[in-house]
Design a protein around this motif. Structure first.
Motif, short mmCIF file in Angstrom:
data_model
loop_
_atom_site.label_atom_id
_atom_site.label_comp_id
_atom_site.label_asym_id
_atom_site.label_seq_id
_atom_site.Cartn_x
_atom_site.Cartn_y
_atom_site.Cartn_z
N GLU A 8 0.86 -1.19 0.00
CA GLU A 8 0.00 0.00 0.00
C GLU A 8 0.90 1.24 0.00
OE1 GLU A 8 -3.91 1.86 2.30
OE2 GLU A 8 -2.73 0.27 3.25
N PRO A 9 1.23 1.75 -1.19
CA PRO A 9 2.10 2.92 -1.26
C PRO A 9 1.45 4.14 -0.62
CG PRO A 9 1.90 1.83 -3.40
CD PRO A 9 0.85 1.25 -2.50
N PRO A 10 2.23 5.06 -0.07
CA PRO A 10 1.65 6.28 0.52
C PRO A 10 1.00 7.15 -0.55
CG PRO A 10 4.05 6.42 0.42
CD PRO A 10 3.69 5.02 0.06
N ALA A 11 0.10 8.00 -0.12
CA ALA A 11 -0.59 8.90 -1.05
C ALA A 11 0.43 9.73 -1.82
CB ALA A 11 -1.57 9.79 -0.29
N GLY A 12 0.21 9.84 -3.11
CA GLY A 12 1.11 10.62 -3.95
C GLY A 12 2.29 9.85 -4.48
N SER A 13 2.43 8.59 -4.06
CA SER A 13 3.55 7.78 -4.53
C SER A 13 3.34 7.38 -5.99
CB SER A 13 3.70 6.53 -3.68
OG SER A 13 4.65 5.65 -4.24
N ALA A 14 4.45 7.24 -6.71
CA ALA A 14 4.38 6.80 -8.10
C ALA A 14 4.28 5.28 -8.23
CB ALA A 14 5.60 7.32 -8.87
N ILE A 15 4.34 4.58 -7.11
CA ILE A 15 4.32 3.11 -7.14
C ILE A 15 2.90 2.61 -7.40
CG2 ILE A 15 4.71 1.01 -5.80
CD1 ILE A 15 6.85 2.49 -4.25
N ASP A 16 2.77 1.73 -8.36
CA ASP A 16 1.51 1.05 -8.64
C ASP A 16 1.45 -0.22 -7.79
OD1 ASP A 16 -0.62 -0.40 -9.62
OD2 ASP A 16 -0.07 -0.21 -11.73
#
Length: 473
Positions: A8-16
Motif C-alpha cells: 500500500e504505497p503512501p498517497a502521492g507515490s508513483a508506485i503502482d
C-alpha cells in the motif's frame, strides 16, 4: 494456515500497488494451487488495485499425509504424532510453501519491475496464528523482527475467550509493517517462522546450514539474536550450529561462501567437518566453471546429491552407483517419490559402474568422482579413466581422494592402515599429481590441484582435489 502480504504505497507515490503481483510472479485474476509434500498451497488476491494490493498464501496441510510421510511425521511413540497444531499455525511447513511457491520472488529479480525488486517497499505482512514456544518465547517476535526494521504488532490469543481465567496460549496473531525489499522480507520469514515456533517438522541435515546461509545473506550475520536464530533453525544440533556460524563469519569477512583458499588459518577449514568442506569445495569448483549439468559418479547414499538438489544453479543431476542398496538410500535421502514430475526430471539415479562406458552419461558439463577412485582396484583405474574421460567426455571432471600422508594425524589409525576398510589404495600427494597429470595428458585435459581441509606444513591436507578441464580445440 494463512500468510498475507500487502503493498500500500503512501498517497502521492508513483508506485503502482498491482506491481506486487509481478514481483511475486503470480497472476492476480486467478487462484493458483500447488501440490506440496505436506499438502496444498494456494495463492490468491483478496484485493488488487493501484492503491492497495494484497496477496494471500493459504496452506492446507494434510494431517493424514503428515502421519504417513516419513519425512514429516516424527516420533510415532508420542501423542504429538497424531494430535498437533501443524495444520493451523505458521511454522516450518509455511517455510516449505514459501520456498516452493514464491521461490522466484525470493531471488530479488524482476524483468518487469527491476527497480521495485531492488528497492524497499511499504509492506504489511499478517500472520493470523503463529506460535512462540520455549523459554525464549516471551517477546520473541519483537526480538526477531524489530532489529530488521519491522514494526511488530502482536496480539496474544487466549486459551479460551469464554474462560479468561485460563490465561493466554502460546499463540499470537502477528502484523509486521515496514519499508523492506520484498525478497528480503520473504527470506526473513522463511528463516524466522520455524525459529519462532522452535520446531522443524522435517529432518535437519547439513544442507540446512546452506539454506540458512543463503536465505540469511545480508541480514542474519549482524542480527543481535543470531545465535538464538541459528540454534533454533538448526534444531539445536551443535555440529550444524558450529558450521553455520563459521559460514556466516567467513561471509562477513568477505570470504566467498563454501570456497577455501587452502590456508591452515582458514576458519572454514578448522571448524567445518571434512566431509562438509569437501562437498562445498566440489560444488564451488562446479559453479566456478559454470557446470550446471552434473553426474555424481559413485554417488553412494547421496551426500553430494542432496546439496546439488538443494541448489537451483544445477539444472540436471544424475547420481550413479554400482550398489543397488546405495541407490535406494540415495532415493530415500532425496525424497524422490515425493517430488513433483519436474523435480524428478531434474534429478535421477542410475545403476552404473565407473569402470564401464555408459552412453547415458554422455553430454554432461561435469562428472564428479568424490572419494571414489580409492575404492577401485589399481588395475581397473585405466578402465575408469576410459569410461569417464573418453566415454562420458565432459568438459569438466572433479576428483577428490584421501591424502595418505595425512593419516599420521589420526591418532586412532594404526600405522600403515587406510582410512576405510574398502579402500584399495590411498595416494600420496606426489602419486596423485603424477596420476592426474598423466590422465590429463592422455585424454586432452588440463588439471589444477587444491587441498581440502586443514593443511599441515609437513603432510599437507587430509583430502586432495583435482579439477580437470577439457582442452579447447
Amino acid at each position: 494456515m494463512l500468510l498475507t502480504i500487502t503493498l500500500e504505497p503512501p498517497a502521492g507515490s508513483a508506485i503502482d500497488a498491482t506491481a506486487l503481483s509481478h514481483l511475486l510472479r503470480k497472476h492476480p485474476a486467478k487462484v493458483q494451487s500447488f501440490e506440496l509434500p505436506v499438502g496444498q498451497a494456494h495463492v490468491f488476491y483478496p484485493e488488487c488495485s493501484t492503491e492497495r494490493t494484497t496477496a494471500a498464501l493459504l496452506m492446507e496441510v494434510d494431517p493424514v499425509g503428515l502421519v504417513r510421510n516419513k519425512r514429516f511425521r516424527g516420533d510415532s511413540g508420542v501423542l504429538d504424532y497424531y494430535v498437533n497444531d501443524r495444520p493451523f499455525v505458521a511454522s516450518s511447513l509455511m517455510s516449505v510453501a514459501l520456498g516452493k511457491v514464491l521461490r522466484s520472488a525470493m531471488t530479488g529479480v524482476s524483468e518487469t519491475y527491476p527497480e521495485l525488486a531492488a528497492s524497499p517497499l511499504p509492506l504489511r505482512i499478517e500472520l493470523p496464528v503463529a506460535s512462540a514456544r520455549g523459554r525464549s518465547g516471551a517477546g520473541l517476535a519483537h526480538r526477531l523482527f524489530a532489529p530488521l526494521g519491522w514494526h511488530v504488532e502482536q496480539r496474544v490469543i487466549a486459551l479460551d475467550e469464554n474462560y479468561p481465567q485460563w490465561g493466554e496460549s502460546q499463540y499470537s496473531s502477528l502484523v509486521l509493517t515496514g519499508n523492506i525489499r520484498l525478497d528480503l522480507a520473504l527470506r526473513q520469514l522463511y528463516v524466522l517462522l520455524p525459529v519462532l515456533d522452535d520446531s522443524k517438522h522435517y529432518w535437519v541435515s547439513d544442507d540446512e546450514t546452506e539454506k540458512l546461509a543463503r536465505q540469511g545473506e545480508g541480514w542474519l550475520g549482524t542480527h543481535p539474536e543470531r545465535e538464538l536464530i541459528t540454534s533454533r533453525y538448526l534444531a539445536h544440533q551443535k555440529d550444524l550450529i558450529a558450521l553455520a556460524t563459521t559460514r556466516m563469519e567467513s561471509a562477513m569477512a568477505a570470504v566467498p561462501t563454501g570456497v577455501t583458499n587452502g590456508s591452515a588459518n582458514s576458519p572454514a577449514e578448522t571448524t567445518a567437518p571434512l566431509r562438509v568442506q569437501r562437498a562445498l569445495d566440489v560444488i564451488a569448483a562446479l559453479k566456478t566453471n559454470g557446470a550446471q549439468r552434473v553426474v555424481d559418479a559413485g554417488c553412494g547414499p547421496g551426500a553430494l546429491l542432496r546439496r546439488l538438489q538443494a541448489d537451483p544453479f544445477f539444472t540436471r543431476i544424475i547420481g550413479t552407483d554400482v550398489s543397488a542398496r546405495s541407490l535406494e538410500q540415495a532415493a530415500a535421502a532425496l525424497f524422490l517419490e515425493e517430488r513433483t514430475d519436474a523435480e524428478q526430471q531434474r534429478i535421477s539415479l542410475l545403476h552404473s559402474s565407473v569402470v564401464y562406458r555408459d552412453a547415458r552419461l554422455e553430454g554432461f558439463d561435469a562428472v564428479v568422482l568424490m572419494e571414489v577412485i580409492e575404492h577401485v582396484d589399481p588395475t581397473r583405474l585405466p578402465a575408469l579413466q576410459d569410461a569417464v574421460f573418453a566415454g562420458a567426455n565432459p568438459r569438466l571432471v572433479v576428483v577428490t581422494t584421501p591424502n595418505v600422508e595425512y593419516n599420521v594425524k589420526y591418532p586412532d589409525l594404526e600405522a600403515g592402515a587406510m582410512r576405510h576398510e574398502d579402500h584399495r589404495f590411498e595416494f600420496s600427494r606426489a602419486q596423485f599429481r603424477q596420476w592426474a597429470q598423466a590422465t590429463a595428458t592422455d585424454f586432452g585435459y588440463t588439471v589444477e590441484f587444491q587441498p581440502v581441509g586443514p593443511e599441515d606444513e609437513h603432510v599437507g591436507a587430509p583430502t586432495q582435489l583435482a579439477i580437470f578441464r577439457k582442452d579447447q580445440a
